[in-house]
Design a protein around this motif. Structure first.
Motif, short mmCIF file in Angstrom:
data_model
loop_
_atom_site.label_atom_id
_atom_site.label_comp_id
_atom_site.label_asym_id
_atom_site.label_seq_id
_atom_site.Cartn_x
_atom_site.Cartn_y
_atom_site.Cartn_z
N ALA A 1 82.30 30.49 67.27
CA ALA A 1 81.05 30.58 66.50
C ALA A 1 80.68 32.04 66.25
CB ALA A 1 79.92 29.85 67.22
N GLY A 2 80.94 32.90 67.25
CA GLY A 2 80.65 34.33 67.07
C GLY A 2 81.47 34.93 65.94
N CYS A 3 82.73 34.53 65.87
CA CYS A 3 83.60 35.04 64.78
C CYS A 3 83.12 34.54 63.42
CB CYS A 3 85.05 34.59 65.02
SG CYS A 3 85.82 35.36 66.46
N VAL A 4 82.77 33.28 63.36
CA VAL A 4 82.31 32.71 62.08
C VAL A 4 81.02 33.42 61.65
CG1 VAL A 4 81.41 30.62 60.98
CG2 VAL A 4 83.44 30.48 62.45
N HIS A 5 80.13 33.66 62.60
CA HIS A 5 78.87 34.32 62.26
C HIS A 5 79.12 35.73 61.74
CE1 HIS A 5 74.91 36.31 63.42
NE2 HIS A 5 74.57 35.40 62.54
N GLU B 1 91.09 33.76 67.52
CA GLU B 1 90.15 34.08 66.43
C GLU B 1 89.52 35.46 66.66
OE1 GLU B 1 90.41 31.69 64.13
OE2 GLU B 1 89.36 33.09 62.84
N LEU B 2 89.18 35.75 67.91
CA LEU B 2 88.63 37.08 68.23
C LEU B 2 89.66 38.17 67.90
CD1 LEU B 2 86.75 36.67 71.64
CD2 LEU B 2 85.76 37.41 69.47
N TYR B 3 90.91 37.89 68.22
CA TYR B 3 91.96 38.86 67.91
C TYR B 3 92.07 39.08 66.40
CZ TYR B 3 96.60 40.65 66.93
OH TYR B 3 97.64 41.38 66.43
N ARG B 4 92.05 37.98 65.65
CA ARG B 4 92.20 38.11 64.20
C ARG B 4 91.04 38.92 63.60
NH1 ARG B 4 93.95 31.91 63.72
NH2 ARG B 4 96.19 32.20 63.95
N LEU B 5 89.88 38.74 64.17
CA LEU B 5 88.71 39.42 63.61
C LEU B 5 88.69 40.88 64.02
CD1 LEU B 5 85.98 38.76 62.08
CD2 LEU B 5 84.95 38.86 64.35
N THR B 6 88.96 41.16 65.29
CA THR B 6 88.79 42.53 65.80
C THR B 6 90.09 43.32 65.81
OG1 THR B 6 89.28 41.90 68.10
CG2 THR B 6 86.99 41.68 67.37
N ARG B 7 91.22 42.59 65.76
CA ARG B 7 92.56 43.18 65.90
C ARG B 7 92.71 43.92 67.24
NH1 ARG B 7 94.89 39.83 62.70
NH2 ARG B 7 96.83 40.92 63.09
N GLU B 8 91.93 43.57 68.20
CA GLU B 8 92.09 44.16 69.54
C GLU B 8 93.14 43.36 70.30
OE1 GLU B 8 88.46 44.86 71.71
OE2 GLU B 8 87.42 45.48 69.90
N PRO B 9 94.25 44.01 70.67
CA PRO B 9 95.37 43.28 71.28
C PRO B 9 94.98 42.54 72.56
CG PRO B 9 96.03 45.51 70.67
CD PRO B 9 94.54 45.43 70.47
N ARG B 10 93.92 43.00 73.23
CA ARG B 10 93.59 42.36 74.50
C ARG B 10 93.21 40.90 74.30
NH1 ARG B 10 87.86 43.27 76.09
NH2 ARG B 10 86.74 43.88 74.20
N TYR B 11 92.67 40.55 73.13
CA TYR B 11 92.31 39.14 72.92
C TYR B 11 93.56 38.27 72.70
CZ TYR B 11 87.55 40.84 72.59
OH TYR B 11 86.34 41.43 72.86
#
Ligand SMILES: [Zn+2]
Length: 660
Positions: free
Chosen positions: A154-158, A204-214
């Protein structure tokens, strides 16, 4: 392939446009009234209490099922999506029920979340009273990771919808919490990965932020599943054996499908072949042996995993709730087919499509969307199926745990209604995807698209069609990049060989498109170009593999993507559905369509030739008796789309019809 932005596609009337409008104007505001009502759901009160802002029922205790948080967040996702596409109309609909704004709701969620990122209101509410009164992960059936997974999504969608980080920050905090746990207490975390929405959430968090840790987190969450001890694991949660050894869909169907969707997400990002092979084997198992003709999964109220343990361990066999059964075990009257299981199957199929580009996944996805997910909600948007039978007979009086008519509220398990709402609110996102210089068209429906290709260049077009009622689609280009672009147009597998056609500005494409593939049109499109897709639809009798015992000697009717059913409203007074047969040989040329209105909505019904066997009523004291000798009397049949059944009272209904 990647998805287009949340507000790139707008329905323009049609079936999906109508369903979207019902979602925005009816489902979303109505579900708020349920979620905030302490008698019905208590979900909102739990967040308020966890945030220190309310007293709930006054007893200081949380109420409702442990997965309430996640279900509230699914509803919030639907609301955010609706605001992204039609803000003014959504505001009007939600103001009418006195709903706070999205920002205010998020502020409460953020306040309810612990500083360390943990969010599960039943535990937090108890811990507010006394730090020792509740422990995290005390019971694997508490669905904590499920709830936090939905927070991440939901955070990513928002953020995608608004650019704001308020809810995204909550999702990141939850991911960070799980990340710490994955390193400090991996066994505990793996044991509690019930209905794992957090795999999808982390990717989804990775796709949005591109932070490898996700992405690392998603990988670790899936790898640690193998740490679940044998005495704890089981097919209920697909952790009896390591995922890579799985080749068959087993266990609780919602949990299974969420797992498979999460693994598909991980594969899409890291390309680990050892994940794809089991995924494809399991997917093939479902497609060819374990899905209903309507694209639903999880057919059994109560199943087991009898084949999962050696015979000498017979006492170790565990019962499984809402289970994938054995191959071909697909009942009708007692079908479970939880709406959430079908939504999970749809999410999994969509990800398989993104991974492979194979049109058959789009076919299955569409089948599931129309015939497995749309039936989950009434046409007016205010009552919901938890289980979805394929047949309902008044003679079948056996009490079942769940209602087989739609319910306005489902107090003990309100998971399906918000899941249906978010799927309908987001359905337009599944019409198209993009890859470099290519626009894929997966779903046909009246809509407009305004998007940017990954390599740059804006493309605007509109689909003019009344699909799924007809297969004539015009795609009109309104703007295109000044270079060659490829359109990949889905030709569904249900079109008869040689029937489909694609033309560009009136010129037929060569070779003719083959069913079950994507037709490819590459050119330098200019505004005004018109691509016509013709997908002739014939109503067709479908039969099941003979091992599907409960469809033996029966047929179902399908036209285009829609599966049909016979509902008792369409029968002469006094006729029992159980006494009706369909005359297939007389119907072949008679399967014609006619318009029908159901609860104010237009559908296309199908006529068929039928007959009714005159029987004396069953008393309930008989199990067997001599069959009637009199010949059946002709009766015209009218079938309606399965998604529209159950909107006209307590009716009888069947998808499978006895064939003669
Ligand atoms: Zn559900």
């Amino acid at each position: 392939m990647q998805m287009v932005d949340l507000d790139d596609v707008r329905w323009n009337g049609g079936l999906f446009g109508e369903r979207y409008t019902a979602c925005r104007d009816s489902m979303i505001p109505y579900l708020w009234t349920v979620l905030r009502d302490p008698k019905d759901s208590h979900a909102w009160d739990n967040f308020l209490m966890a945030a220190g802002l309310g007293e709930g029922r006054g007893d200081g205790r949380p109420h409702g099922p442990p997965f309430n948080d996640g279900d509230f967040l699914k509803w919030l996702e639907a609301l955010i999506q609706a605001e992204a596409v039609s803000p003014a109309e959504t505001a009007a609909a939600t103001a009418a029920v006195g709903m706070p704004g999205v920002d205010d709701i998020i502020a409460v969620i953020a306040k309810a979340q612990r500083d360390d990122g943990y969010l599960h209101t039943p535990t937090i509410v108890r811990q507010r009273r006394s730090a020792d009164s509740a422990k995290e992960f005390a019971d694997r059936e508490h669905f904590e990771t499920y709830n936090m997974g939905h927070l991440m999504t939901a955070g990513c969608v928002h953020h995608r919808a608004t650019g704001k980080t308020t809810l995204l920050d909550c999702g990141r905090k939850a991911a960070d919490y799980l990340d710490r746990l994955a390193h400090e207490k991996p066994e505990e975390l793996a044991r509690n990965a019930i209905c794992p929405s957090h795999y999808m959430g982390a990717v989804e968090l990775y796709r949005l932020t591109r932070e490898p840790r996700y992405l690392e987190l998603a990988r670790r969450l899936i790898e640690i599943r193998s740490l679940v001890a044998p005495e704890v694991g089981g097919d209920q949660n697909q952790d009896r054996i390591p995922f890579r050894e799985s080749r068959e869909a087993v266990g609780h169907a919602v949990r299974a499908n969420y797992l498979y969707a999460g693994v598909a997400d991980l594969y899409a990002e890291d390309g680990d072949r050892s994940l794809l092979d089991p995924l494809k084997a399991i997917d093939r198992n479902v497609e060819t042996r374990k899905r209903s003709v309507t694209g639903m999964t999880g057919a059994l109220y109560d199943g087991a995993s009898p084949d999962g343990v050696p015979a000498k361990l017979h006492p170790a066999i565990k019962t499984i709730h809402q289970a994938y059964g054995r191959d071909y075990q697909l009942p009708n009257l007692t079908a479970y087919n939880e709406t959430c299981a079908t939504i999970g199957y749809g999410m999994w199929l969509w990800r398989m499509l993104l991974i492979t580009g194979e049109a058959r996944y789009a076919d299955l996805f569409e089948e599931t969307l129309y015939n497995g997910i749309l039936p989950g909600v009434s046409l007016d948007g205010r009552s919901y199926f938890y289980v979805n039978p394929l047949r309902k007979l008044h003679e079948f009086t056996v009490p079942m745990r769940w209602s087989r008519t739609r319910m306005a509220t489902i107090p003990s398990s309100f998971c399906c209604p918000p899941n249906v709402a978010r799927t309908i609110a987001e359905a337009h996102n599944y019409a198209y995807t993009v890859s470099p210089d290519t626009l894929w068209i997966h779903l046909y429906a009246a809509n407009t698209l305004d998007t940017t290709l990954p390599d740059g260049g804006r493309i605007r077009l509109r689909q003019e069609t009344d699909y799924p009622w007809s297969g004539a689609i015009s795609i009109v280009i309104d703007e295109a990049p000044g270079r060659d672009v490829t359109l990949k147009l889905r030709i569904p597998g249900w079109v008869r060989q040689g029937d489909a056609a694609v033309t560009v500005n009136g010129t037929p494409c060569s070779p003719p498109p083959a069913p079950g593939t994507y037709a490819v049109v590459s050119r330098r499109f200019v505004a005004g170009d018109r691509v016509e897709v013709s997908l002739p639809m014939q109503a067709t009798f479908m039969e099941a593999h003979p091992a599907v015992e409960e469809a033996f000697g029966q047929v179902a009717v399908r036209r285009g993507p829609l599966v049909y059913c016979l509902e008792s409203n369409e029968l002469p007074n006094g006729t029992h559905l159980a006494d009706v047969v369909v005359l297939t040989s007389e119907s072949v040329d008679a399967l014609t369509t006619l318009p029908l209105v159901i609860d104010g909505r237009d559908v296309l019904a199908i006529r068929a030739a039928g007959a009714v066997v005159e029987r004396k009523p069953w008393t309930g004291d008989e199990l067997y008796r001599p069959a009637p000798a009199a010949p059946p009397k002709p009766v015209p049949l009218m079938l309606i789309p399965y998604y529209a059944w159950g909107n006209r009272g307590d009716t009888e209904m069947t998808v499978w019809l006895r064939a003669r």
